[in-house]
Design an enzyme around this catalytic site. Sequence first.
Site, mmCIF file in Angstrom:
data_model
loop_
_atom_site.group_PDB
_atom_site.id
_atom_site.type_symbol
_atom_site.label_atom_id
_atom_site.label_comp_id
_atom_site.label_asym_id
_atom_site.label_seq_id
_atom_site.Cartn_x
_atom_site.Cartn_y
_atom_site.Cartn_z
ATOM 1 C CG HIS A 196 131.040 78.437 -10.174
ATOM 2 N ND1 HIS A 196 132.359 78.295 -10.484
ATOM 3 C CD2 HIS A 196 130.368 78.486 -11.350
ATOM 4 C CE1 HIS A 196 132.504 78.241 -11.802
ATOM 5 N NE2 HIS A 196 131.308 78.375 -12.346
ATOM 6 N N GLY A 204 125.309 84.246 -12.959
ATOM 7 C CA GLY A 204 126.277 85.305 -12.705
ATOM 8 C C GLY A 204 126.234 86.374 -13.777
ATOM 9 C CG MET A 244 129.083 74.689 -18.229
ATOM 10 S SD MET A 244 129.503 74.626 -19.986
ATOM 11 C CE MET A 244 130.861 75.764 -20.066
ATOM 12 N NE ARG A 251 136.704 79.161 -21.892
ATOM 13 C CZ ARG A 251 135.385 79.118 -21.957
ATOM 14 N NH1 ARG A 251 134.678 79.915 -21.166
ATOM 15 N NH2 ARG A 251 134.756 78.299 -22.782
ATOM 16 C CD GLN A 260 127.748 76.482 -23.128
ATOM 17 O OE1 GLN A 260 126.630 76.194 -22.718
ATOM 18 N NE2 GLN A 260 128.593 77.229 -22.422
#
Length: 319
Positions: free
Chosen positions: A44, A177, A37, A217, A72
């Site tokens: 990543h 992941g 995302m 985040r 989501q």
Amino acid sequence: MAAVAGEPEVIRDKAAMRAWARRRRAEGKTVALVPTMGFLHDGHLSLVSAAAAASATGPVAVVVSIYVNPSQFAPTEDLATYPSDLAGDLRKLAATGAVAAVFCPPDLYVRAGAGGSGGAVSCLEEASCGDGHETWIRVERLEKGLCGSRRPVFFRGVATVVAKLFNIVEPDIAVFGKKDYQQWRVICRMVRDLDFAIDIIGSEIVREADGLAMSSRNVHLSHEEREKALSIHRSLVNAKTAALNGNNHSEQIKDQIVQTLTEAGGQVDYVEIVEQENLVALERIDRPAAICVAAWFGKVRLIDNMEIQTHHPDGGASI
């Protein structure tokens, strides 16, 4: 968009992405997909490395998708504030030298009515009538419990968008992941049950030097909150040590984790010890297990986990 030498080709159109992947396969290459995302970090990039090394039979064409999936997110969640830096992401991916294409579509859903904006619409609830998107994939048992208990639309949205990406990119391999442990297992089960001819690779958690699991985040944590959040990894390491030393009683281990997180100032969402593949709660750690944690620090919800692979008859577990 044509790629400059050494840079990945940026593709926004679904049909163009599918055609690109088919050309790579016709050239004898293995197509490996890394769904993200965006707002990429070293975690990543470790998935990119795993994708590039995923085939032992020939060259690999790595595709990284960047798409903040609205379906989501519940209406109360952080879709509108989810961090984004496409230009920075493209620079990071180019620097790896391993990415052949980046798929970043403006929207992957048919919106209700001709005026759909494709903006930040949580759960796509505006498409519940009319001619908007209405087809969903549910992995009915595995999506329950853990994160699914608090986020009832989350795995419906994840499974659906991943299936869409699989149908568009048509990869041979896809890398996810293990930090999002339940998500990884949900995707594995969906691929098995729906007969996708795709090998799913689970890549190990990448951590900061102090142990905090890398997450997009984390940028929302204050310095003080970030220090407190280190209690997550600390509690998992202590829990694994206890299991290695013969304490296989799940409730005792879970209580200790809750105490550690609470004393650090966290608000515990859940602590569960589950069987690795089927995510069934375990009373004792007597088979391959995963200790899964979700907790709030400030306004940021963080997840983490730690696997315990085997169990010996004398009561001691091993990594």
